[in-house]
Design a protein around this motif. Structure first.
Motif, mmCIF file in Angstrom:
data_model
loop_
_atom_site.group_PDB
_atom_site.id
_atom_site.type_symbol
_atom_site.label_atom_id
_atom_site.label_comp_id
_atom_site.label_asym_id
_atom_site.label_seq_id
_atom_site.Cartn_x
_atom_site.Cartn_y
_atom_site.Cartn_z
ATOM 1 N N CYS A 92 40.590 43.841 34.790
ATOM 2 C CA CYS A 92 41.083 42.748 35.640
ATOM 3 C C CYS A 92 41.106 43.201 37.098
ATOM 4 O O CYS A 92 41.660 44.244 37.418
ATOM 5 N N SER A 94 42.724 41.887 39.482
ATOM 6 C CA SER A 94 44.042 41.690 40.096
ATOM 7 C C SER A 94 45.021 42.777 39.691
ATOM 8 O O SER A 94 45.583 43.455 40.529
ATOM 9 N N CYS A 95 45.245 42.953 38.390
ATOM 10 C CA CYS A 95 46.313 43.841 37.948
ATOM 11 C C CYS A 95 45.778 45.128 37.331
ATOM 12 O O CYS A 95 46.547 46.028 37.008
ATOM 13 N N CYS A 132 42.222 38.826 34.152
ATOM 14 C CA CYS A 132 42.804 38.757 32.815
ATOM 15 C C CYS A 132 43.532 37.422 32.631
ATOM 16 O O CYS A 132 43.844 36.741 33.608
ATOM 17 N N CYS A 135 46.798 37.105 34.771
ATOM 18 C CA CYS A 135 46.590 36.890 36.209
ATOM 19 C C CYS A 135 45.991 35.522 36.477
ATOM 20 O O CYS A 135 46.329 34.873 37.468
#
Ligand SMILES: [Zn+2]
Ligand SMILES: [Zn+2]
Length: 151
Positions: A92, A94-95, A132, A135
């Motif tokens: 992912c 983002s995270c 993901c 997110c």
């Protein structure tokens, strides 16, 4: 289960130590974690183990092929105990969440390079990047929150 880990360690001629067993157990229960997380997991069980000891264990187990170190571009190194099957990862953006993606069963077709330039290829690194589900849901929630002026 500890007996399995002991067998694995002996098979690669590594001495069985409590920190090594603890790292193997941590990675079995928590795949794709970074070094800090491994340290925290090991210390939850064995508070006296030093950071350096965990680093050393991670290096020894990686060198012996019992664990695999993966390092997606721009991310911190992660470790997993699932080795030897050439599986891939989806990451992912983002995270940083990581999940396993199966390669083909049996012979891994991506290992057959269209042009191997004479190299003996033993590993193909494929990383799928994306967002993901958590997110993606957060983004949708943020968007609707900001349209209501909450953020
Ligand atoms: Zn995410
Ligand atoms: Zn994996």
């Amino acid at each position: 289960m500890t007996a399995d880990f002991e067998t694995q360690l002996r098979a690669v001629s590594l001495r069985v130590t409590r920190p090594r067993l603890a790292v193997l157990a941590a990675l079995r229960d928590h795949p794709h974690v970074d070094t800090d997380t491994v340290i925290a997991l090991v210390r939850a069980d064995q508070p006296t183990v030093s950071h350096q000891a965990v680093y050393d264990v991670l290096r020894a187990l990686t060198d012996a092929g019992l664990i695999r170190r993966i390092q997606p571009a721009g991310a911190t190194a992660r470790y997993e105990s699932r080795v030897g099957d050439n599986h891939h990862h989806v990451v992912c953006r983002s995270c940083g969440a990581i999940a396993d993606v199966e390669c083909a069963v049996g012979r891994a077709p991506c290992l057959t390079a269209s042009d191997d330039h004479g190299f003996v290829v033993d590993e193909a690194e494929v990383v799928y990047w994306g967002t993901c589900p958590g997110c993606a849901a957060d983004r949708t929630a943020q968007r609707s929150a900001s349209s209501e002026g909450n953020r």
